[in-house]
Enzyme design. Sequence first.
Site, PDB file in Angstrom:
ATOM      1  N   HIS A  25      -8.767  15.258  -1.405  1.00  0.00           N
ATOM      2  CA  HIS A  25      -9.338  13.933  -1.720  1.00  0.00           C
ATOM      3  C   HIS A  25     -10.306  14.058  -2.899  1.00  0.00           C
ATOM      4  O   HIS A  25     -10.294  13.234  -3.815  1.00  0.00           O
ATOM      5  CB  HIS A  25     -10.145  13.387  -0.527  1.00  0.00           C
ATOM      6  N   LYS A  58      -6.256   4.517  14.554  1.00  0.00           N
ATOM      7  CA  LYS A  58      -6.373   5.917  14.982  1.00  0.00           C
ATOM      8  C   LYS A  58      -7.739   6.167  15.603  1.00  0.00           C
ATOM      9  O   LYS A  58      -8.716   5.512  15.265  1.00  0.00           O
ATOM     10  CB  LYS A  58      -6.217   6.849  13.779  1.00  0.00           C
ATOM     11  N   ARG A  99       1.127  13.990  -2.807  1.00  0.00           N
ATOM     12  CA  ARG A  99       1.098  15.458  -2.782  1.00  0.00           C
ATOM     13  C   ARG A  99       2.490  16.035  -2.937  1.00  0.00           C
ATOM     14  O   ARG A  99       2.688  17.072  -3.557  1.00  0.00           O
ATOM     15  CB  ARG A  99       0.510  15.958  -1.449  1.00  0.00           C
ATOM     16  N   SER A 142      -6.065  15.805   6.177  1.00  0.00           N
ATOM     17  CA  SER A 142      -7.166  15.729   7.140  1.00  0.00           C
ATOM     18  C   SER A 142      -6.666  16.131   8.526  1.00  0.00           C
ATOM     19  O   SER A 142      -7.362  16.802   9.282  1.00  0.00           O
ATOM     20  CB  SER A 142      -7.723  14.309   7.196  1.00  0.00           C
TER      21      SER A 142
HETATM   22  O1  PNS Z   1      -5.705   7.814   4.332  1.00  0.00           O
HETATM   23  P1  PNS Z   1      -4.703   6.883   4.931  1.00  0.00           P
HETATM   24  O2  PNS Z   1      -4.900   6.806   6.406  1.00  0.00           O
HETATM   25  O3  PNS Z   1      -3.303   7.248   4.542  1.00  0.00           O
HETATM   26  O4  PNS Z   1      -4.998   5.427   4.348  1.00  0.00           O
HETATM   27  C1  PNS Z   1      -4.215   4.324   4.689  1.00  0.00           C
HETATM   28  C2  PNS Z   1      -4.821   3.013   4.153  1.00  0.00           C
HETATM   29  C3  PNS Z   1      -6.261   2.880   4.590  1.00  0.00           C
HETATM   30  C4  PNS Z   1      -4.766   3.028   2.641  1.00  0.00           C
HETATM   31  C5  PNS Z   1      -3.939   1.846   4.674  1.00  0.00           C
HETATM   32  O5  PNS Z   1      -3.790   1.994   6.047  1.00  0.00           O
HETATM   33  C6  PNS Z   1      -4.530   0.461   4.382  1.00  0.00           C
HETATM   34  O6  PNS Z   1      -4.602   0.056   3.249  1.00  0.00           O
HETATM   35  N1  PNS Z   1      -4.969  -0.237   5.439  1.00  0.00           N
HETATM   36  C7  PNS Z   1      -5.588  -1.542   5.333  1.00  0.00           C
HETATM   37  C8  PNS Z   1      -4.739  -2.628   5.991  1.00  0.00           C
HETATM   38  C9  PNS Z   1      -3.668  -3.113   5.047  1.00  0.00           C
HETATM   39  O7  PNS Z   1      -3.923  -3.650   3.999  1.00  0.00           O
HETATM   40  N2  PNS Z   1      -2.405  -2.887   5.464  1.00  0.00           N
HETATM   41  C10 PNS Z   1      -1.246  -3.220   4.685  1.00  0.00           C
HETATM   42  C11 PNS Z   1      -1.018  -2.142   3.651  1.00  0.00           C
HETATM   43  S1  PNS Z   1       0.639  -2.036   3.230  1.00  0.00           S
END
Ligand code: PNS
Length: 171
Positions: A19, A43, A92, A130
């Site tokens: 990150h 989660k 990645r 993570s």
């Molecule tokens: O680090 P992560 O867990 O892969 O991040 C995922 C994240 C936070 C980017 C994604 O879950 C998100 O944007 N959540 C917010 C809710 C939302 O907008 N959902 C629709 C996205 S397609």
Amino acid sequence: MKQIRAIYPGSFDPLTNGHLDLIERGSKIFHELIVAILRNSEKEPLFDVAERRAMLMEATSRWPNVRIDTFSGLLVDYVVQQKAHAVLRGIRAISDYEYELQMALMNRKLNAQVETVFMMPAETYSYLSSRLVKEVFRLGGSVRELVPPEVEKRLYNKVHPELSMAKQGKR
Ligand code: PNS
């Protein structure tokens, strides 16, 4: 040149060197980068949002154009609220691509003004996540090269408090 404010969203549970690598790269190409921690994730996190925020603040204080924030609800709504123009995500390996493409296209469907920019972290971090950091650490493996020192310290305090004093002294 247009000044671009970008949002780097994620769970950051916990922050890894992968990150951080991406944050550094993003800070070089965007005029401002907001690292946004998702508050209402489904989660069960190891670190609460305040702890994750503190870790990110400590680890990114050297970059003046990086700001740490939290958000809930739809990412695209948060992007608009912050008057940002882009979402930064890391890829990645090919295995990330499908999920990232889905999210980017869903976000575009929700708001066509929001662009997603993908960057690749250094290949040293291509296997790093993570989830694996937590698993390896829980099972007694070393995560020294994988997370910033302040994150390792917090992992000891949280997961192996009985070892924390001895190990911290050695760093
Ligand atoms: O680090 P992560 O867990 O892969 O991040 C995922 C994240 C936070 C980017 C994604 O879950 C998100 O944007 N959540 C917010 C809710 C939302 O907008 N959902 C629709 C996205 S397609």
